[in-house]
Enzyme design. Structure first.
Site, PDB file in Angstrom:
ATOM      1  CD  GLU A 374      -9.804  -2.373  -0.542  1.00 27.82           C
ATOM      2  OE1 GLU A 374      -9.273  -3.121   0.320  1.00 27.82           O
ATOM      3  OE2 GLU A 374     -10.459  -1.359  -0.249  1.00 27.82           O
TER       4      GLU A 374
HETATM    5  P1  P53 Z   1      -4.703  -3.669   5.875  1.00 30.36           P
HETATM    6  C1  P53 Z   1      -9.961  -6.321   7.226  1.00 30.36           C
HETATM    7  C2  P53 Z   1     -10.258  -7.376   6.380  1.00 30.36           C
HETATM    8  C3  P53 Z   1     -10.249  -7.196   5.015  1.00 30.36           C
HETATM    9  C4  P53 Z   1      -9.983  -5.939   4.498  1.00 30.36           C
HETATM   10  O1  P53 Z   1      -5.960  -4.046   4.960  1.00 30.36           O
HETATM   11  C5  P53 Z   1      -9.724  -4.873   5.337  1.00 30.36           C
HETATM   12  C6  P53 Z   1      -9.705  -5.061   6.699  1.00 30.36           C
HETATM   13  C7  P53 Z   1      -9.398  -3.932   7.624  1.00 30.36           C
HETATM   14  O2  P53 Z   1      -8.051  -3.933   7.935  1.00 30.36           O
HETATM   15  O3  P53 Z   1      -9.532  -3.606   4.910  1.00 30.36           O
HETATM   16  C8  P53 Z   1      -9.394  -3.292   3.532  1.00 30.36           C
HETATM   17  O4  P53 Z   1      -4.321  -2.278   5.515  1.00 30.36           O
HETATM   18  C9  P53 Z   1      -9.608  -1.804   3.406  1.00 30.36           C
HETATM   19  C10 P53 Z   1      -8.351  -1.038   3.138  1.00 30.36           C
HETATM   20  C11 P53 Z   1      -7.190  -1.757   3.764  1.00 30.36           C
HETATM   21  C12 P53 Z   1      -7.019  -3.094   3.057  1.00 30.36           C
HETATM   22  O5  P53 Z   1      -8.201  -3.848   3.138  1.00 30.36           O
HETATM   23  O6  P53 Z   1      -5.193  -3.806   7.254  1.00 30.36           O
HETATM   24  O7  P53 Z   1     -10.610  -1.443   2.498  1.00 30.36           O
HETATM   25  O8  P53 Z   1      -8.523   0.285   3.610  1.00 30.36           O
HETATM   26  O9  P53 Z   1      -5.991  -1.047   3.754  1.00 30.36           O
HETATM   27  C13 P53 Z   1      -5.879  -3.927   3.586  1.00 30.36           C
HETATM   28  O10 P53 Z   1      -3.617  -4.641   5.513  1.00 30.36           O
END
Ligand code: P53
Length: 476
Positions: A374
């Site tokens: 990611e």
């Molecule tokens: P969103 C916090 C910090 C880093 C990654 O996040 C995180 C989170 C939780 O929000 O989550 C990951 O959608 C996760 C995904 C998520 C993505 O990062 O809050 O593995 O499910 O959607 C982005 O912007």
């Protein structure tokens, strides 16, 4: 050495609950994501006691990938994806989580989905538990505070490995297992572990206990995978936000070191099969008496992962304070703003160099293949009257990160397997439940109130990423 290796896994990443929708289709049970309302930046998502009338639950429909996956995968193929990271919604396979036998309709859905990927030569990369455990396991068992969950998870994992072993080679057990290091907020304990705390409960040892059971479950799953099919590759999944010292004052450095200890010991257990001594000493100092048995220790030692999957969005910074002489780290209190980097509209610090640092940090510590599963830029996109979206800021963000990733490979020699930017198609934000926090190369017509046609269209970044993949990362 120059360039990314042959067979580098370029692709994109999503999670079942954030795009599938179809929350009651095919016998699916209610997951923890199904009882979370929409929030916003600074407004936490509400965790309701079951699904209540009149609330907005954005994951129930999400972007309806459940019915539209064939068209979406066709677009991924057009992008040139070599792989596609998604998760299996546990509740499609075991709707309540504690059944003895799996739900065939759910298993069939993922057979069809993986076949559709393979038709285009896209390799599925699968997370088993991505913030979507059965809600029944929360109400009946208290989530991962209960040892019984180990058996339920391992049963689920074995069913998945048996069924998909010839379609899926790369797996991960628990998504961002270390988010729960932030135990003072309600979000991570619930999404990671199905934990709901009592008002005056001492949260920290409960978090360590839940994480321990997950790590044992993960190790047993790794062991099972090897018995089922030795060619399977099972990784862990860590949220990497490296913690920098605000200054070069030695105490700030120690504070940053302790912060890294508290956020990343999970990787030590996954990779080395045992707890780091600093954490055992911390448990002793704090008087935490955890249920860790000899059988658990043996399981951990026998279930070390094959690779390290990690997310990277941002770096953190911290500093020492006079009232904290032991440099204890509390994620809700200890972080400070880094004056050298910009922030996204959601306050996430943008730091491409931090990705190179993170790759080196993992490589120096563990010498296991790394997989960036990611990375991405959550931003507000504006669709012009002709339907186009000029997301140059997203291209800039991703290009800057890929440049640093390249330096880590070419100059520093880290072993990198692949790169799957997050939310390759717009989906529901995990943290806020919003649609308007978008990451995709593909725009989805849906807003925060759930309105829109769900039509898909290509953003400017679509053509850009296509070229990146076609040139194996040379054309940025
Ligand atoms: P969103 C916090 C910090 C880093 C990654 O996040 C995180 C989170 C939780 O929000 O989550 C990951 O959608 C996760 C995904 C998520 C993505 O990062 O809050 O593995 O499910 O959607 C982005 O912007």
């Amino acid at each position: 050495m120059s360039g990314f290796k042959a067979g580098f896994l370029w692709g994109g990443a999503v999670a079942a609950h954030q795009l599938e929708g179809g929350w009651q289709e095919g016998g699916k049970g209610v997951s923890v994501a199904d009882v979370m309302t929409a929030g916003a930046h600074g407004v936490p998502r509400e965790i309701t006691a079951g699904v209540l009338p009149g609330k907005n639950y954005p994951n129930h429909e999400a972007i309806d990938f459940y019915h539209r996956y064939k068209d979406d995968i066709k677009l991924f193929a057009e992008l040139g994806f070599k792989c596609f990271r998604t998760s299996i919604a546990w509740t499609r396979i075991f709707p309540n989580g504690d059944e003895q036998t799996p739900n065939e309709a759910g298993l069939q859905f993922y057979d069809d989905l993986f076949d559709e990927c393979l038709k285009y030569g896209i390799e599925p990369v699968v997370t088993l538990s991505h913030f979507e455990m059965p809600y029944h396991l929360v109400t009946e068992y208290g989530g991962w505070r209960n040892r019984k969950l180990i058996d339920f998870f391992v049963r689920f994992a074995k069913v998945a490995f048996e069924r998909y072993q010839h379609k899926v080679k790369y797996w991960m057990t628990f998504n961002e297992i270390n988010n729960q290091a932030n135990f003072h907020e309600d979000f991570a304990p619930f999404t990671n572990s199905g934990l709901k705390y009592q008002p005056n409960e001492d949260r920290e040892p409960v978090m360590y206990q839940a994480a321990h059971y997950e790590l044992v479950a993960s190790a047993l799953a790794v062991k099972a995978a090897r018995e089922i099919n030795p060619s399977l590759q099972i990784g862990c999944m860590i949220a990497m936000c490296p913690v920098y010292p605000l200054t070069c004052a030695p105490d700030d450095m120690m504070m940053a070191m302790n912060a890294m200890h508290r956020r990343y010991w999970f990787t030590d257990v996954h990779v080395r099969g045992k707890y780091p001594q600093h954490l055992l000493n911390y448990f002793a100092r704090r008087g935490f008496e955890l249920d860790i048995t000899d059988a658990d220790r043996a399981a951990l030692a026998q279930g070390c992962v094959d690779y390290i999957g990690f997310s990277y969005y941002m770096s953190f910074a911290t500093k020492a304070t006079a009232d904290n002489p032991r440099f204890d780290y509390d994620e809700t209190q200890s972080l400070v703003s880094n004056p050298y980097v910009q922030k996204s509209d959601w306050g996430w610090q943008i730091d491409p160099v931090g990705l190179r640092y993170s790759l080196n940090w993992f490589w120096d510590h563990y010498q296991l293949p790394l997989f960036i599963v990611e990375n991405g830029f959550g931003a507000i996109d504006v669709q012009e009257s002709d339907g186009s979206v000029n997301d140059q800021y997203r291209i800039d963000y991703l290009a800057a990160h890929i440049r640093e990733m390249k330096k880590a490979v070419e100059e520093d020699g880290v072993d990198l397997m692949g790169y799957t930017p997050w939310g390759c198609i717009d989906l529901v934000s995990a943290g806020t439940g919003e649609m308007k926090k978008r990451y995709g190369f593909i725009y989805v017509d849906k807003d925060n109130d759930g309105k829109g046609t769900l039509a898909r269209s290509k953003k400017k970044s679509f053509g850009w990423y296509q070229q990146v993949i076609a040139s194996n990362g040379e054309n940025l």
